[in-house]
Write a protein that holds these residues in place. Sequence first.
Motif, PDB file in Angstrom:
ATOM      1  N   SER A   1      -1.976  -1.117  -3.750  1.00 60.99           N
ATOM      2  CA  SER A   1      -3.153  -0.318  -3.425  1.00 60.99           C
ATOM      3  C   SER A   1      -2.689   1.067  -2.989  1.00 60.99           C
TER       4      SER A   1
ATOM      5  N   LEU B   1      -2.633   2.002 -11.009  1.00 58.99           N
ATOM      6  CA  LEU B   1      -3.247   0.820 -10.408  1.00 58.99           C
ATOM      7  C   LEU B   1      -3.589  -0.237 -11.453  1.00 58.99           C
TER       8      LEU B   1
ATOM      9  N   THR C   1       0.831  -1.207   0.000  1.00 57.29           N
ATOM     10  CA  THR C   1       0.000   0.000   0.000  1.00 57.29           C
ATOM     11  C   THR C   1       0.864   1.255   0.000  1.00 57.29           C
TER      12      THR C   1
END
Length: 266
Positions: free
Chosen positions: A93, A86, A64
């Motif tokens: 993420s 993405l 992330t």
Amino acid sequence: MRKKLGSTTVIEERLDLRLINRTTRSVALTEAGELLFARISPAFRDIDDALEDLNNFRGRPVGTLRFTAARQSAQLVLLPIVTRFLKAFPDVSVEIMINDVLIDMVAAGFDAGVRFGETIAADMIAVPIGPRHRFAVVGSPAYFKTHKPPVTPHDLKGLPCIRYRFTSGTIHRWEFERGGIEVDIDVAGPLTLNDQDLMVDAALDGAGLAYVFEAQVEALIAKRKLVRVLADWCPAYPGFFLYYPSRRQLPAALRAFVDFARGAKP
């Protein structure tokens, strides 16, 4: 082998319990040793798995990424790049937090941020991303039915303008430049806001002139819902920068994003 046996001997001494039967020809676990091995071996497997996960982080972009950005930099630059990123890196993420005030991004747990270059601390690595930007002074057609369009920035004095207040409390002075001459004006007006989207809405309603990013109002100008003035006094600025702490080894996901953002087209 001797080192491992030596370590086992230390554990046996601390536990006051034999874990291994040793002879000159063989080594075998005692019943207590087998019980201990059965209990701790899953933990060692978990450690091995965790270390392997770290190797994955080193080799390929996963995990992330957390970004801090002002609202307009997120809308105009960061979010369009993130959505494309993405799709290219499905194992990553992204979380974007809107902060209109400068924060200690490291202490707050952010990986990177997006701001104008002049507001970025000197100890950060800054990478220009996105296109150059201009500001635009706009008003509604109804506004100009009762107010004369300004020809120079000094003509703004006496005209009702929509002012912008930073979260710090400072009022934004409108900045202009033409032919090497720089002018900044502390405009006046009955309405002060701290959100540029609301400034556009107020300009559409005829509340006054607004000084906003050109990209925010291009479509409205094309549709003649807003009228632009002082365009020749609004030069292009370098735009926004992606910034992050100086590190010897960047996480793979952040390195991938930096490379992706550098090559991203507006």
